[in-house]
Structure formats: structure tokens, C-alpha cells
Design a protein around this motif. Structure first.
Motif, PDB file in Angstrom:
ATOM      1  N   UNK A 535       0.824  -1.211   0.000  1.00 19.21           N
ATOM      2  CA  UNK A 535       0.000   0.000   0.000  1.00 19.21           C
ATOM      3  C   UNK A 535       0.859   1.263   0.000  1.00 19.21           C
ATOM      4  N   UNK A 536       2.022   1.190  -0.632  1.00 21.53           N
ATOM      5  CA  UNK A 536       2.887   2.346  -0.876  1.00 21.53           C
ATOM      6  C   UNK A 536       3.353   3.001   0.428  1.00 21.53           C
ATOM      7  N   UNK A 537       3.925   2.206   1.316  1.00 23.51           N
ATOM      8  CA  UNK A 537       4.497   2.760   2.535  1.00 23.51           C
ATOM      9  C   UNK A 537       5.831   2.084   2.825  1.00 23.51           C
ATOM     10  N   UNK A 538       6.656   2.775   3.628  1.00 18.84           N
ATOM     11  CA  UNK A 538       7.941   2.233   4.074  1.00 18.84           C
ATOM     12  C   UNK A 538       7.981   2.346   5.593  1.00 18.84           C
ATOM     13  N   UNK A 539       8.351   1.265   6.262  1.00 14.02           N
ATOM     14  CA  UNK A 539       8.477   1.253   7.718  1.00 14.02           C
ATOM     15  C   UNK A 539       9.948   1.064   8.078  1.00 14.02           C
ATOM     16  N   UNK A 540      10.455   1.912   8.967  1.00 13.09           N
ATOM     17  CA  UNK A 540      11.828   1.782   9.462  1.00 13.09           C
ATOM     18  C   UNK A 540      11.763   1.270  10.899  1.00 13.09           C
ATOM     19  N   UNK A 541      12.423   0.147  11.153  1.00 16.80           N
ATOM     20  CA  UNK A 541      12.406  -0.477  12.483  1.00 16.80           C
ATOM     21  C   UNK A 541      13.799  -0.428  13.101  1.00 16.80           C
ATOM     22  N   UNK A 542      13.818  -0.195  14.413  1.00 19.60           N
ATOM     23  CA  UNK A 542      15.044  -0.345  15.203  1.00 19.60           C
ATOM     24  C   UNK A 542      14.838  -1.477  16.201  1.00 19.60           C
ATOM     25  N   UNK A 543      15.925  -2.111  16.586  1.00 20.02           N
ATOM     26  CA  UNK A 543      15.845  -3.254  17.507  1.00 20.02           C
ATOM     27  C   UNK A 543      16.116  -2.797  18.934  1.00 20.02           C
ATOM     28  N   UNK A 544      15.259  -3.245  19.851  1.00 18.70           N
ATOM     29  CA  UNK A 544      15.456  -2.929  21.262  1.00 18.70           C
ATOM     30  C   UNK A 544      15.095  -4.138  22.114  1.00 18.70           C
ATOM     31  N   UNK A 545      15.826  -4.319  23.213  1.00 10.87           N
ATOM     32  CA  UNK A 545      15.527  -5.423  24.135  1.00 10.87           C
ATOM     33  C   UNK A 545      14.511  -5.012  25.199  1.00 10.87           C
ATOM     34  N   UNK A 546      14.046  -3.774  25.126  1.00 14.02           N
ATOM     35  CA  UNK A 546      13.177  -3.248  26.178  1.00 14.02           C
ATOM     36  C   UNK A 546      11.816  -2.859  25.605  1.00 14.02           C
TER      37      UNK A 546
END
Length: 1215
Positions: A535-546
Motif C-alpha cells: 500500500x505504498x508505505x515504508x516502515x523503518x524499524x530499530x531493535x530494542x531489548x526493552x
């Protein structure tokens, strides 16, 4: 060592240097002699050639292992001693499963469906019966099973097989009702045949139907129970060759099961009834029940139910017997799911399944049919799942399945493969994924525990990432050719759930599966993960242990094709409409789209397709969304699907493109740096000289009255056909990954623009929509269901020129590359042959003979790559750059000006500017890579991972730690580098900063590449390519010498095209079916070591001893032990079978096959040692049994003597 010819290199006329053979292929990679426009002082300084270590000897292709659920399963078998499970499929495949890590795939050459499987229990062999009426004997005592013998029936069709425990004679029932007997050792048919007309009574007037069941009596192996479809059951005495008893029932039989004592048997019928028969009174059933039937109002008869397809009758020593069956539900409950019913005493438990039941088996403690069975589990094979139910607990929990059979839980839409990734990733991902595991499983060990497996020599970590249609992303541990789920990320949680009934009013462009994952980009070192959705979107994810509760940051990007760049039509081609203002109503009426134009006349503008959650969201440990970027509707035009994606953690930038242009976003400052149409990226460097342009008109006119997405508006004959074409009703929406209708019409031989799939109708109808509406034809409804890579099975034309053209456009779409190549237009004036010739000639001159229509195009962004590189010819040092590849084979370099300090990076803007550098290739650009001056692969810089939500203050305030693979000073890196660029047609190596094309290799003329990756192998680097014609190729770097070219994998469906990917260390994978991942290797070293890495299916296990039957049971319990099948069925007594009945075919898995698999003399020695071990083991068993019998005899003698002494002096009346 020979030097290459500089003139030819500079002209770009050769693929490699004249002396470039063997390992020295010679790139004279440095010096001003190679760089005529190079840096000052470099000219005339020759450098040594790069020593290339890879040769063709390093490469060989073979399949390694297949993961996932067997596609379209049909049959099930279990070896209760070896504890291994076999599953047969409709495609002729067999999967054999044991303990985790023991997973074997084998395939019948004929491809015929597997009807039935039978293990030779504890013998290391398996019999398969296939739909082409052939029996096959598989040798499982080797790591890759092979067929030892085959027997092809010519005149009769196989319907059922039965192999008694510890017997070498296989009973085979046929469609004609006859029963044949096959010797398993020689695979020759016995002359002993049980003819149907001898088995039934002479007075019977009708044929009993096919044989649906065969089993020998647990009480007497000389009695064979034959079940016929029409309800007749015959107990056949094999010795006297006559029927002992016949039982008749007026409902068709589906299955039969014995009580272990051999005095009773149970039948399941087509009316949902179970009948229990006693051998002493075969005239009528001893007991008849319809377990799920309701007593009707008259109170006399129970209503009939759905057929009970299979029943198993298992006894227990300490409790009531188990009766387990599938089917048999009442007809009045049409919506009920498929179920398995367990009857234990008076308790009836119905287990509802998610999918139809194919088959089930009850696992018992003993392999002997004449002992108490003691069932402990039920294996249930469903159409799309495999479950095991624990029978030892009253609530019947299921076992936790250790196999990766839920790959297809939601259809797979894209895959990525990472070999030799950071070793800490797998335990970290597993730890966050383990917290989300389901509860309520049985606490017992997984019962299918056979075989043996060890890690082998391969120790580097591997991770496979799969994107799915429901928006989920799964991370899998793929180390050492196994597969285990690590972590599941649900990207759909970022968005608001659409309420029922709101679909028509929203701005969605995808009707089903709007969250489907289309592309993924993962940086394992920095743990930044990026997803592009359909659906024409970009998601940026970061990794966290919390865990964290926070609001989701979002940006909206306008990325639309600039109307001002439309060219004026040439005089000889008249638009079909007198002016632009009259064009709009006609197109509106044609599209009939209520979705894009509101009733009040307002149009959608600056509206994203999905709604991001506005409230604070709880994010569990793992991947947490950092930024949502959505393309928005522009002037009633929907956003186009994303065709390329790249992210760099060191720069803090994410870039993505589609058929309209390029966007660059700073995810640290959460700002849009660049949103530009492809043509504007060129600036004054546009090689196409797109002139003259139409006079600039007002934005109002551009937005409201005229939008050209393609060129079909200029063709009157095309427009006439459009006007008579199918009228699209309601809202038009796109599908995932792209509209399948385009694919289907390509197969039908129609022409379409490669970008048409990613264009849906907005306020005005685009050329893509015109093309789609035209191709759909009168009365053909549009396809609306989202299509995943897993469900695309379309045969592709491969023989004609037309086939190659249409495959190219179709497969590029499905590969996520919406290219609009200059030679693929909606022209009707040129034939396909002319187009192919035009493509092969590859003229980039854009001479005056090429029309202005051909010059204008929507140029898709097909490849993106962040790199420390030389942006311009006269640069003396590397700087941050973004390489951009387009569907026309153009390569642009954008310069990135980043703030110097870490503090200023948070506040000062990042500048993105075109460098003016333009390079050209033939065909859409697929991939980039960068090599340093000695030919070593240079990785893009990255930021070392730190937990963004760490409780440690020092962690929060710590400065960003960047790893720059390229040395900072130009002297250290030798003042130049190599840029490797691969398109769908050719590969080129450029020397930077001079931008000299050192090497060019035309990979294919008649086909096109689907995937290309620069990978490392044996501490060197090469370019791996997968072509649409099925070829897998590798090229050396930088000299582009062909090292491997094998026609290995025909692209028989879209799934292979979309999911194929290469990775380091000579590995690759693709989705071989909607439910299975096939891994393969192109490394000779891994092929050599593969035998050590595979699991053993057969391990020496002692067969359990039969229980002591006791003196009285042995005396009166039947004569089963005295039955000699060899004497009865052997050639001496039974004679030979008719040669025309069945044909024996020797297999490839005999001693030669074993020798080939195990390898020469070592294999012979190993086999001899195994044979000796087995012989010693059997002699040991014989010794133990002899000693046991002697001890038993002595005990009996002692007891007899004591009894004699006790009663010795007593009279008879004293007893």
C-alpha cells in the motif's frame, strides 16, 4: 603475465582481457593508463593486475535441503521402531521426517501422485504406490534415498497395499477387485492371485468394486481380510485358497480395523456409521453405531451422517479401547470444520481442525498387531498442516511441532537470505521471539524422534527472512541446513484496523491484504530493518531489548510524475480527443470509478492509503517501528507501489523509488530530504534530450484535466478498442504484489507496459488502465484478490520471441521491478519481432529516427545503493553517495552532504544533490557493488547497534559509533575503486573516479535476469545471476569472466521468479511451492561436504521382542506361527505371474547408487562394517534368545518336578 588491451577496454568492446584466463584475468585496475581522465600524477604509473582466485572448479550446483510443509499431501506412513514419518504428495514427492534436523526430500521421476506409503518396519526401506500404477522400493539406508526396484502394473490400477510386519510379501489390491502378491526382495509378482469372483459368493450378481482394505488377521497370518468398496468383507484362507467367511453391509466401506485378538473387526461406512463384526457370526454386525447421528422423531432410525473416511481400533491393557475416526459429522452442520473424533469408553471428544484431514495414524507402543496396542499419540495430516495429538492426557493436548511447517501460515510474498551474519543475532532474535510462543502444548517429547543428525563442518550463522501477505515478517535460523523460527514481526500493528463497511470510503489501493510485505532491506550489523508494503508505505524499524510505550512517528511523501514533462505529440499522431478538456469526461465515464472522484467533485489529495495509529502504542521487545513513511494521493492519483528500497544506518537515511521518482528520508531527524521525479534527477545530464516540451500550463489544468502515465492516449486505434471494452464497475484497486490480470494476459500473448501493474486508476484513466481495460475484454471481470508469490502458478511460454518479451514484462513486475524499458511500448505499429531486434541492437543514441513518443517515458527507480564512493570524475576522495539505477538502464550518482559531528547530525540538515554523473547499461538496473583497488568487496558504512531504549544512561548518551569500511584517506585506498553494476541484460565494471568502463559482459540477449547479487565465496567475490530462462551463472570480479553457466531451474511459475535470492558462501534459495523453501548451493566445497551435513534416516535399532503368548494361547490361539508365506507364494508352488500384468524396472538406488552416494572404497568399507555389525547384532540376539529359552525350559522342568513331588504319594481321591 599478459596485460589487457587498453584500447578495447576503453571502447568497452570486450568482456575480458585477451590474457584473462585462469585466475589471473587481469584487470589492470589502477593507473592513469586505464584512467585517461584520472587524478593527476596517476597517469603512466602502471599497477599490478588483480589476482582473481576463483575459477570454474570452485562452482557446482546441487539442491541441499527443502523446508516447509509438503505441498498437496496425499499419504502418510510411520515406522514405529525407527520412529520416522513419511508424507507423500500429489506432485510425486516424498518427505521423510525424524528428529529435528532429519528432514529428507525425494521425488518420483514420473511426478505421479503418491497413493500410499508402507514402511518395511525397522528395515530401512519404504514402498510407495503411485497414481501411475507403479510400486517403488526406496532404500533409506543412505542419506539421499533412491529407488531400488519399481514394478509397473499394466492392466490393473492399484487401490490399496498392505505389508505385514516382518514379512517380505506385499499384498496389492486393485480396482478390478483382485489381490496380487509381490516379493519385496526381488520385486517380482507371485503367481498367487486372489480373484474377485473367487472371493465373493457365486450367487452374487454384481461386482464388489475396488479393493479398499487388506490386512492379515492378528490371530492367524494365514487369513487375509479383504474389504471391497460395495460393503463386502471377505476373510480369505491363504492356505486352502477359499473364503472362510463373508460379511455384507448395504453401505459402502471406507476402512477396516482389527481388534488385536483377531476375533472382531470394525468397518467405517459412507453413511457415517461404524459396524463391529464378530468372526463367529458374520451374518450381521455385532454392533452398529452412528456416533454423530441424531435419533429422528419417529425414534426408530438414526439419521445418516457424512462418511467416516477412516477408523482405527486400538486396545489398551489398563483401560477401554480407543476408537479414532475422521469425518462422520452430521449433515445439518454444514459450517463445522473438519474433525477427528476420539471415542474412549463412553467419552467422545471431537477435535476440530483448521484444514481438511488427508490421513491420520495412531502411534502405538508395539509394532506387533496381535498385542495390546497401547496407543500414545495420533498423527493427523491436514491439507496445510501436520499435528500430533497426545492420547495419554485426558484433554488430548497437541505436541509442539519442531519442524518449520508454518512458513505458509500467511502466503510468502518475498524472501531474503543472509549467510555469515553476525553470530550474536540468532540468540538475540530467539530470546525476543521465545516470549511470544503459544502455551498449552503437551509436556511430552515429540514422538517422531528417529534418525540421527549432527552439525557437520559448516558453522557460520545463516538467517532467512520471509515477508508475508498479512504484513508479518518471520526471521528463521537457517544454520547448518536446518530451519527454525526465531522471531515474528507483525508490521500491520502500526496501522489502524479498518472497520467493516469502511472499505469503499477509504483511500486504499489494495482491496485484500493491504499490509502485504513487498520488499525488505535488512542491515544485520546495525539491526536496522526496513519494509516496503504493497500500500505504498515504508516502515523503518530499530531493535530494542526493552518494551516501550510511545507514539508512532510518521511522514507523508508526495511522489508523482510531473505533468510538465509531457511532450507535445508529433504532428502525424493526433490525440483522439480534440482538446484536453474534452478528454476528462470520456475517461471518467470509462473508468466508472466511484473510489477516486467523490460525488461533490472533490478529489483525493495528500491522503495516505492507510491510517497510522495516533495513540501511544505498546511495543514489546524486538523490532520497534521508528518511522512510518507513506506515499500519498496526488490530485486524485493513487500512489504507485515501491520498486526499490535501501537504508543506511551510518548516514541515517532511507531511500525508495517507484515508477514516478525517488524519495530520500532522514530517519534520524524524521524529515523528507528529497522527493523528485526521475527526469528531474538528471538535470542537465539527461541523455535522452526530452525536447520539445509542452508549454507549461497551470497546475489546475495539469491536475484536473490531463494526466499521461503512458503513451496509449496518442493511438487512435487503441482508443477505439478501449471505448468498446469492459466497463469497470466500482472502485479499481491494485493487488499484491501486482495485479495478476497483467500476468494472465501476458500469458495469452497480449502486449502491455511493464509499469501497468503498479498503476491504478485515479481521477483520470492512465495508459495502464486503458491497457488493462482493453486487455480484459468484454464481460471479463477484474481480478480483485491479492496474489502472493506463493499462489502464482502460471505456465510461461518459453519457445517464441513473443514468449520472451511477455515473460520479461511479467516477471519483472512480479520481481518488484516496475520497469518501463524504451523498447516496450503500447505501440501497434511495430511487430514483436521488430521490438526484439531493436532491443538486441541496443542503441542508446536516441537518434532522430526515434519518435518523441519513444523518448518520453516513466522511468522507474529499480535499484538503490548507499556507498562511500567517487561521485564525480575529478574527485580526489570518496564521499557518501547514493547510487540510483533506473528501468532504462541509467545509473545516477547523488552526492550526500552529511554534518561532520555527531551532535550536529541531530539538528543540521543533510544535503542531497545530483552529481551530474550518468552511466548507462542495457536493460533495467538490478544491483550495485563496490570493490576496492585490490578487488576486495567494500561494504557500505554502518552504525554499530545500540539499544535506543536502554535503561543505562551511559548507553543513551553514548555517541554513535560508525564503521567505515572504506579508509578515510584516498592514499590508503589506492585513489580509485571499482563499481560493479548489473542490469537485466549485462554487467559492467567501471573504474572510479575516471568512470572508465573496464569490463562489460552481455549476460543474455534472448532472456533477462531476475536476480543478481555480488556475493563472497572462498574469501573472494563474484557476481551470481539467475536468468528467466532457468540459467544460474556466476562471473568473476572485476574481470567478469564466466565461471559457471548451468541451465538448472526452469521458471515454471511466478513464485520462483519473485523469491529467488543468492547469498554469501555459495548459497541460494527460492520458494519451490506455496508451502516450501528449497535451498541450493553453487559451491563445489559445499557439494562435497553435503553428505556429512545431511541427517541419517536409518539408525540400527533392535526390534522389540514379541510378548510371551503363554502356553494355552499358543496351543489354542491359532496357527499363525506355522504359516510359511515363502512356501505358499514362491515360484515353486504358485508359479510365475503373467508377464503382461506387471513390468519390473530396476532402480538407480542399488549398490551402485549407494556407492556413488557414499563415495568409492570408503563407502564399500563402511557398508561391510555395517553388515558385520548387523550380523553380529543378530547373532547376539540369537544367543540371548537361546539363553532365555534354556532358562525358561529349566524353570519349567523345576516347577514340573516340584509338582510331581508334591502329589507323588497322594491317592486320586485326595486331589
Amino acid at each position: 603475465m599478459k596485460k589487457f588491451n587498453f584500447r578495447k577496454v576503453l571502447d568497452g568492446l570486450t568482456a575480458s582481457s585477451p590474457g584473462g584466463s585462469g585466475g589471473g584475468g587481469g584487470s589492470g585496475a589502477g593507473g592513469g593508463s586505464v584512467h585517461p581522465g584520472g587524478t593527476a600524477g596517476a597517469a603512466g604509473t602502471p599497477r599490478d593486475e588483480i589476482q582473481e582466485t576463483l575459477t570454474s572448479d570452485y562452482f557446482q550446483i546441487c539442491k541441499t535441503v527443502r523446508h516447509g510443509f509438503p505441498y498437496l499431501p496425499t499419504a502418510l506412513a510411520f515406522d514405529p521402531v525407527q520412529k520416522i514419518l513419511a508424507i507423500g504428495t500429489r506432485t510425486g514427492a516424498i518427505r521423510i521426517l525424524g528428529r529435528p534436523g532429519v528432514d529428507c526430500y525425494c521425488q518420483h521421476e514420473s511426478g505421479a501422485a503418491v497413493l500410499q506409503l508402507q514402511f518395511l518396519i525397522n528395515e530401512g526401506a519404504l514402498v510407495s504406490a503411485s497414481a501411475d500404477d507403479a510400486l517403488h522400493l526406496w532404500n533409506l539406508r543412505q542419506k539421499r534415498p533412491a529407488i531400488l526396484h519399481s514394478l509397473k502394473f499394466n492392466r490393473e490400477r492399484i487401490t490399496y497395499c498392505h505389508l505385514p510386519f516382518q514379512s517380505k510379501w506385499l499384498y496389492v489390491g486393485t480396482e478390478r477387485g483382485n489381490t496380487h502378491i509381490v516379493n519385496i526382495e526381488s520385486f517380482i509378482l507371485s503367481g498367487y492371485v486372489i480373484m474377485w469372483n473367487k472371493a465373493i459368493e457365486l450367487s452374487t450378481k454384481t461386482h464388489p468394486g475396488p479393493v479398499v482394505h487388506l490386512s492379515d488377521s492378528p490371530r492367524d497370518e494365514g487369513k487375509l481380510l479383504i474389504g471391497y468398496e460395495n460393503g463386502t468383507v471377505v476373510l480369505w484362507d491363504l492356505r486352502s485358497k477359499r473364503a472362510d467367511l463373508r460379511a455384507y453391509y448395504d453401505e459402502a466401506i471406507h476402512s477396516v480395523a482389527w481388534h488385536h485378538e483377531g476375533k472382531q473387526f470394525m468397518c467405517s461406512h459412507s453413511d457415517g456409521s461404524l459396524t463391529l463384526w464378530n468372526l463367529k457370526s458374520p451374518n450381521r454386525p455385532f454392533q452398529t453405531t452412528i456416533p454423530h447421528g441424531k435419533i429422528q422423531r419417529d425414534g426408530k432410525k438414526t439419521e445418516s451422517c457424512k462418511p467416516i473416511l477412516k477408523v482405527e481400533y486400538k486396545t489398551c491393557k489398563s483401560s477401554e479401547p480407543f476408537v479414532i475416526f475422521s469425518g462422520g459429522l452430521s449433515y445439518d452442520k454444514a459450517c463445522r470444520r473438519p474433525s477427528l473424533t476420539i471415542m474412549h469408553g463412553k467419552a467422545i471428544t471431537v477435535l476440530e481442525m483448521d484444514h481438511p484431514i488427508v490421513d491420520f495414524l495412531t502411534l502405538c507402543e508395539t509394532p506387533y498387531p496381535n498385542e495390546f496396542q497401547e496407543p500414545y499419540a495420533v498423527v493427523v495430516l491436514l491439507e496445510k498442516d501436520l499435528i500430533v495429538v497426545d492420547l495419554t492426557q485426558s484433554n488430548f493436548p497437541i505436541f509442539e511441532n519442531p519442524y518449520p511447517i508454518d512458513i505458509h501460515e500467511s502466503p510468502v510474498t518475498c524472501t531474503e537470505y543472509f549467510a555469515d551474519c553476525p553470530p550474536d543475532l540468532i540468540p538475540v532474535l530467539y530470546s525476543v521471539g521465545a516470549k511470544h510462543k503459544k502455551q498449552g502444548y503437551s509436556n511430552k517429547e515429540w514422538p517422531i524422534s528417529g534418525g540421527a543428525w549432527n552439525l557437520g563442518a559448516q558453522t557460520y550463522p545463516e538467517i532467512i527472512v520471509t515477508g508475508h501477505a498479512d504484513g508479518s515478517v518471520k526471521f528463521w535460523d537457517a544454520s547448518a541446513i536446518t530451519l527454525q523460527m526465531l522471531y515474528k514481526l507483525k508490521t500491520s500493528k502500526v496501522f489502524e484496523k479498518q472497520k467493516p463497511g469502511e472499505g469503499k470510503a477509504t483511500a486504499e489501493i489494495v482491496e485484500e491484504d493491504p499490509f502485504a510485505v513487498q520488499m525488505m532491506y535488512w542491515c544485520p550489523e546495525s539491526r536496522i530493518f526496513c519494509v516496503a508494503g504493497v500500500s505504498a508505505y515504508v516502515l523503518v524499524y530499530r531493535f530494542s531489548k526493552h518494551e516501550v510505550n510511545t507514539e508512532i512517528a510518521s511522514l507523508e511523501v508526495r511522489l508523482q510524475y510531473e505533468v510538465e514533462d509531457i511532450i507535445t505529440p508529433e504532428p502525424e499522431i493526433i490525440p483522439p480527443f480534440p482538446d484536453a478538456s474534452s478528454q476528462l469526461p470520456s475517461l471518467k465515464s470509462l473508468s466508472g470509478s466511484t473510489n477516486t472522484v467523490a460525488c461533490e467533485g472533490t478529489m483525493k489529495d495528500s491522503i495516505p492509503c492507510l491510517s497510522v495509529k495516533s495513540r501511544p502504542v505498546r511495543m514489546p521487545p524486538g523490532y520497534q517501528v521508528d518511522l512510518v513513511i507513506q506515499l500519498v494521493w496526488v490530485d486524485g492519483e493513487p500512489p504507485q507501489q515501491i520498486t526499490s528500497l535501501a537504508v543506511n544506518s551510518a548516514y541515517g537515511l532511507v531511500a525508495f523509488g517507484n515508477c514516478n521518482g525517488l524519495a530520500v528520508v532522514d530517519f534520524i531527524q524524521k524529515t523528507v530530504l528529497l522527493s523528485m521525479g526521475t527526469l528531474d534527477l538528471y538535470g542537465s545530464s539527461d541523455p535522452y534530450q526530452r525536447q520539445p516540451r509542452s508549454p507549461r500550463k497551470s497546475k489546475q489544468f495539469a491536475a484536473d484535466n490531463f494526466c499521461m502515465r503512458g503513451l496509449s492516449n496518442f493511438y487512435p486505434d487503441l482508443t477505439k478498442r478501449i471505448r468498446t471494452s469492459y466497463q469497470i464497475k466500482g472502485s479499481r484497486k491494485l493487488s499484491l504484489p501486482t495485479d495478476l490480470k497483467t500476468d494472465l494476459d501476458h500469458v495469452n500473448g497480449h502486449c502491455t507496459s511493464p509499469t501497468s501493474q503498479s498503476c491504478s486508476s485515479g481521477k483520470r484513466l492512465s495508459s495502464a488502465d486503458v491497457s488493462k481495460a482493453n486487455r480484459r475484454g468484454p464481460g471479463r471481470p477484474p481480478f480483485r484478490k491479492a496474489q502472493s508469490a506463493a499462489c502464482m502458478e502460471i505456465s510461461l511460454p518459453v519457445t517464441t520471441e513473443v514468449g520472451y518479451i511477455s515473460r520479461r514484462a511479467m516477471l519483472q513486475q512480479l520481481h518488484g521491478i516496475s520497469t518501463f524499458s524504451h523498447d516496450e511500448r503500447h505501440c501497434t505499429a511495430h511487430t514483436w519481432m521488430n521490438k526484439e531486434n531493436r532491443e538486441n541492437s541496443f542503441s542508446r543514441s536516441r537518434s532522430s529516427s526515434v519518435s518523441s513518443i519513444d523518448r518520453d517515458s516513466k522511468e522507474s527507480i529499480t535499484a538503490l545503493y548507499f556507498m562511500e564512493s567517487f561521485a564525480r570524475k575529478h574527485d580526489s576522495a570518496v564521499s557518501p553517495c547514493l547510487w540510483v539505477g533506473t528501468g532504462l538502464g541509467m545509473v545516477l550518482i547523488l552526492s550526500l552532504n552529511l554534518p561532520a559531528s555527531d551532535d550536529s547530525r541531530q539538528s543540521e540538515p543533510v544535503m542531497v544533490s545530483p552529481s551530474g554523473t550518468v552511466l548507462t547499461l542495457k536493460g533495467a538496473v538490478l544491483t550495485f557493488a563496490c570493490l576496492d583497488c585490490v578487488g576486495t568487496l567494500t561494504h557500505p558504512p554502518y552504525e554499530v547497534w545500540r539499544d535506543p531504549h536502554s535503561a543505562d544512561d551511559a548507553e543513551k548518551t553514548r555517541k554513535r559509533k560508525l564503521v567505515m569500511h572504506s579508509p578515510s584517506s584516498s592514499q590508503d585506498m589506492g585513489d580509485h575503486q571499482f563499481a560493479v553494476i548489473c542490469s537485466e541484460k549485462q554487467a559492467k565494471v567501471f573504474s572510479l573516479p575516471s568512470q572508465t568502463c573496464l569490463y562489460v559482459h552481455n549476460i543474455t540477449e534472448t532472456s533477462f535476469l531476475l536476480r543478481a547479487d555480488v556475493v563472497t565465496l572462498c574469501n573472494s567475490v563474484c557476481l551470481a545471476c539467475f536468468c528467466a530462462n532457468g540459467h544460474i551463472m556466476t562471473l568473476s570480479l572485476p574481470s567478469l569472466r564466466p565461471l559457471l553457466d548451468v541451465n538448472y531451474l526452469p521458471v515454471t511459475d511466478m513464485r520462483i521468479a519473485r523469491t529467488f535470492c543468492f547469498t554469501n558462501e555459495g548459497q541460494a534459495l527460492y520458494l519451490s511451492s506455496p508451502t516450501e523453501i528449497q535451498r541450493l548451493t553453487y559451491s563445489q566445497e559445499m557439494c562435497d561436504n553435503l553428505q556429512d551435513m545431511l541427517g541419517d534416516l536409518f539408525t540400527p535399532v533392535e526390534t522389540p521382542e514379541a510378548q510371551n503368548r503363554g502356553f494355552l494361547k499358543g496351543l489354542f490361539g491359532g496357527s499363525g506361527q506355522a504359516f510359511d508365506r515363502e512356501e505358499l507364494f514362491g515360484e515353486a508352488t504358485a508359479g510365475k505371474a503373467s508377464r503382461s500384468l506387471a513390468q519390473h524396472i530396476p532402480g538407480s538406488g542399488g549398490i551402485e547408487g549407494v556407492r556413488g552416494a557414499a563415495g568409492g572404497v570408503i563407502g564399500d568399507l563402511t557398508r561391510a562394517r555395517i553388515a558385520l555389525d548387523e550380523r553380529g547384532q543378530k547373532l547376539g540376539e540369537l544367543d540371548e534368545r537361546t539363553a532365555s529359552m534354556m532358562a525358561s525350559a529349566e524353570a519349567f522342568s523345576k516347577h514340573a518336578h516340584e509338582v510331581m513331588l508334591k502329589y507323588k504319594d497322594k491317592k486320586w481321591y485326595q486331589f
